[in-house]
Design an enzyme around this catalytic site. Sequence first.
Site, PDB file in Angstrom:
ATOM      1  N   LYS A  96       5.076  -6.018   1.861  1.00 22.01           N
ATOM      2  CA  LYS A  96       6.017  -4.892   1.924  1.00 22.01           C
ATOM      3  C   LYS A  96       7.077  -5.164   3.002  1.00 22.01           C
ATOM      4  CE  LYS A  96       2.240  -1.818   1.520  1.00 22.01           C
ATOM      5  NZ  LYS A  96       1.642  -0.476   1.361  1.00 22.01           N
ATOM      6  N   TYR A 136       4.262   3.068  -7.660  1.00 23.26           N
ATOM      7  CA  TYR A 136       3.260   3.947  -7.040  1.00 23.26           C
ATOM      8  C   TYR A 136       3.016   5.215  -7.852  1.00 23.26           C
ATOM      9  CZ  TYR A 136       2.812   1.284  -2.653  1.00 23.26           C
ATOM     10  OH  TYR A 136       2.512   0.331  -1.712  1.00 23.26           O
ATOM     11  N   PHE A 144       2.622  11.981   0.885  1.00 26.58           N
ATOM     12  CA  PHE A 144       3.383  10.856   1.456  1.00 26.58           C
ATOM     13  C   PHE A 144       4.147  10.058   0.390  1.00 26.58           C
ATOM     14  CE2 PHE A 144      -1.068   9.624   0.787  1.00 26.58           C
ATOM     15  CZ  PHE A 144      -0.924   8.528  -0.056  1.00 26.58           C
ATOM     16  N   ARG A 172      -8.453  -7.890  -2.580  1.00 30.02           N
ATOM     17  CA  ARG A 172      -8.569  -6.623  -1.840  1.00 30.02           C
ATOM     18  C   ARG A 172      -9.421  -6.813  -0.581  1.00 30.02           C
ATOM     19  NH1 ARG A 172      -5.679  -1.911  -3.142  1.00 30.02           N
ATOM     20  NH2 ARG A 172      -7.505  -0.696  -2.523  1.00 30.02           N
ATOM     21  N   THR A 178      -7.278   0.352   3.299  1.00 31.06           N
ATOM     22  CA  THR A 178      -5.919   0.911   3.265  1.00 31.06           C
ATOM     23  C   THR A 178      -5.422   1.284   4.665  1.00 31.06           C
ATOM     24  OG1 THR A 178      -6.369   1.786   1.068  1.00 31.06           O
ATOM     25  CG2 THR A 178      -4.516   2.770   2.261  1.00 31.06           C
ATOM     26  N   ARG A 189      -4.915  -6.657   6.972  1.00 30.38           N
ATOM     27  CA  ARG A 189      -4.532  -5.408   7.651  1.00 30.38           C
ATOM     28  C   ARG A 189      -5.275  -5.242   8.978  1.00 30.38           C
ATOM     29  NH1 ARG A 189      -4.784  -1.864   2.070  1.00 30.38           N
ATOM     30  NH2 ARG A 189      -2.578  -1.989   1.473  1.00 30.38           N
ATOM     31  N   ASN A 199       1.209  -0.776   6.552  1.00 28.91           N
ATOM     32  CA  ASN A 199       0.021  -1.642   6.388  1.00 28.91           C
ATOM     33  C   ASN A 199       0.343  -2.967   5.685  1.00 28.91           C
ATOM     34  OD1 ASN A 199       0.227  -0.759   3.779  1.00 28.91           O
ATOM     35  ND2 ASN A 199      -1.763   0.269   3.702  1.00 28.91           N
ATOM     36  N   HIS A 202       0.438  -5.016  -0.278  1.00 30.04           N
ATOM     37  CA  HIS A 202      -0.123  -4.310  -1.437  1.00 30.04           C
ATOM     38  C   HIS A 202      -0.939  -5.298  -2.264  1.00 30.04           C
ATOM     39  CE1 HIS A 202      -0.404  -1.916  -5.123  1.00 30.04           C
ATOM     40  NE2 HIS A 202      -0.195  -3.059  -5.741  1.00 30.04           N
ATOM     41  N   GLU A 213       0.904  -3.928 -13.071  1.00 33.47           N
ATOM     42  CA  GLU A 213       1.801  -4.266 -11.968  1.00 33.47           C
ATOM     43  C   GLU A 213       2.481  -5.635 -12.177  1.00 33.47           C
ATOM     44  OE1 GLU A 213      -0.438  -1.527  -8.588  1.00 33.47           O
ATOM     45  OE2 GLU A 213      -0.748  -3.694  -8.532  1.00 33.47           O
TER      46      GLU A 213
HETATM   47  P1  DAT Z   1      -3.861   0.602  -1.100  1.00 35.24           P
HETATM   48  O1  DAT Z   1      -2.490   0.115  -0.717  1.00 35.24           O
HETATM   49  O2  DAT Z   1      -4.904   0.114  -0.142  1.00 35.24           O
HETATM   50  O3  DAT Z   1      -4.197   0.313  -2.538  1.00 35.24           O
HETATM   51  P2  DAT Z   1      -3.395   3.337  -1.921  1.00 35.24           P
HETATM   52  O4  DAT Z   1      -3.124   2.815  -3.270  1.00 35.24           O
HETATM   53  O5  DAT Z   1      -4.357   4.473  -1.788  1.00 35.24           O
HETATM   54  O6  DAT Z   1      -3.887   2.179  -0.932  1.00 35.24           O
HETATM   55  O7  DAT Z   1      -2.036   3.818  -1.253  1.00 35.24           O
HETATM   56  C1  DAT Z   1      -0.859   3.085  -1.424  1.00 35.24           C
HETATM   57  C2  DAT Z   1      -0.119   3.027  -0.125  1.00 35.24           C
HETATM   58  O8  DAT Z   1       0.222   4.362   0.260  1.00 35.24           O
HETATM   59  C3  DAT Z   1      -0.932   2.510   1.055  1.00 35.24           C
HETATM   60  O9  DAT Z   1      -0.936   1.099   1.115  1.00 35.24           O
HETATM   61  C4  DAT Z   1      -0.244   3.115   2.210  1.00 35.24           C
HETATM   62  C5  DAT Z   1       0.195   4.466   1.674  1.00 35.24           C
HETATM   63  N1  DAT Z   1      -0.779   5.501   2.051  1.00 35.24           N
HETATM   64  C6  DAT Z   1      -2.007   5.666   1.548  1.00 35.24           C
HETATM   65  N2  DAT Z   1      -2.629   6.705   2.120  1.00 35.24           N
HETATM   66  C7  DAT Z   1      -1.758   7.216   3.008  1.00 35.24           C
HETATM   67  C8  DAT Z   1      -1.769   8.294   3.919  1.00 35.24           C
HETATM   68  N3  DAT Z   1      -2.850   9.080   4.038  1.00 35.24           N
HETATM   69  N4  DAT Z   1      -0.679   8.508   4.677  1.00 35.24           N
HETATM   70  C9  DAT Z   1       0.394   7.725   4.564  1.00 35.24           C
HETATM   71  N5  DAT Z   1       0.511   6.699   3.729  1.00 35.24           N
HETATM   72  C10 DAT Z   1      -0.553   6.448   2.966  1.00 35.24           C
HETATM   73 MG    MG Z   2      -3.404   1.053  -4.317  1.00 36.58          MG
END
Ligand code: DAT
Ligand code: MG
Length: 238
Positions: A96, A136, A144, A172, A178, A189, A199, A202, A213
């Site tokens: 990212k 997303y 968020f 992963r 996350t 991470r 973080n 992705h 994706e």
């Molecule tokens: P991941 O990227 O581990 O698959 P995710 O799909 O649940 O996690 O979320 C996508 C992205 O959204 C994640 O990398 C960072 C952001 N994110 C997730 N939870 C969040 C939160 N509680 N507050 C802010 N950003 C968040």
């Molecule tokens: Mg995800």
Amino acid sequence: MSSQIFRSVARSAKAGLSASRSSSVGQGRAFTAAAATMISSRGKSNYFASFFDRAGSGKPLMGWLSSAMAVPAAVYMLQDQELHAAEMERTFIAIKPDGVQRGLISEIISRFERKGFKLVAIKLVIPSKDFAEKHYHDLKERPFFNGLCEFLSSGPVLAMVWEGEGVIKYGRKLIGATDPQKSEPGTIRGDLAVVVGRNIIHGSDGPETAKDEIGLWFNPNELVSYASNAEKWVYGVN
Ligand code: DAT
Ligand code: MG
């Protein structure tokens, strides 16, 4: 010897099944390309043909197993390695804008590379907000979501496809949880990020997501199927 044969048979069946199921973006294309590469580079033109003939003949599995017993072990070991290529999966990995700006591209790529996974597509892009929302889409109800999509579209993203046995799940693991506050040390991470909003990376969370994706970020002709020299040392069954 017999477990070797059984594994080969099981893999053959699995490879045949997944080839018949998958789409043009995913493993079906990889299977075809990998098979073509192997056939042309090693001149073993009748192996895949004989597999599909057998599979299509409706011959009972035990019949195939007993005729397989006559084939020397060395041949099976070669076939076993070749079949590895047929069952490889692919995942979408993106660094990212925070990871790109912090100069972490080579660090992150090297972790996937050193593990033994194979890079099959890569490009640097600044996605539009609309594109980020598509990527997303499953998070659109989350508070968020808007900020996340603003951020993803705020700068260059390094989009990649990595290939290997178990790469979706293990990718992963390499990435870590996350929330970097909860990611284990040793993960990307865990080692390189501090807060969930930054973080840095992705990774697809499952086979369906990976397929979607990869299809969203890449045209099929941007995915490069090739035999890596390291593969015969990364994969093997004793
Ligand atoms: P991941 O990227 O581990 O698959 P995710 O799909 O649940 O996690 O979320 C996508 C992205 O959204 C994640 O990398 C960072 C952001 N994110 C997730 N939870 C969040 C939160 N509680 N507050 C802010 N950003 C968040
Ligand atoms: Mg995800």
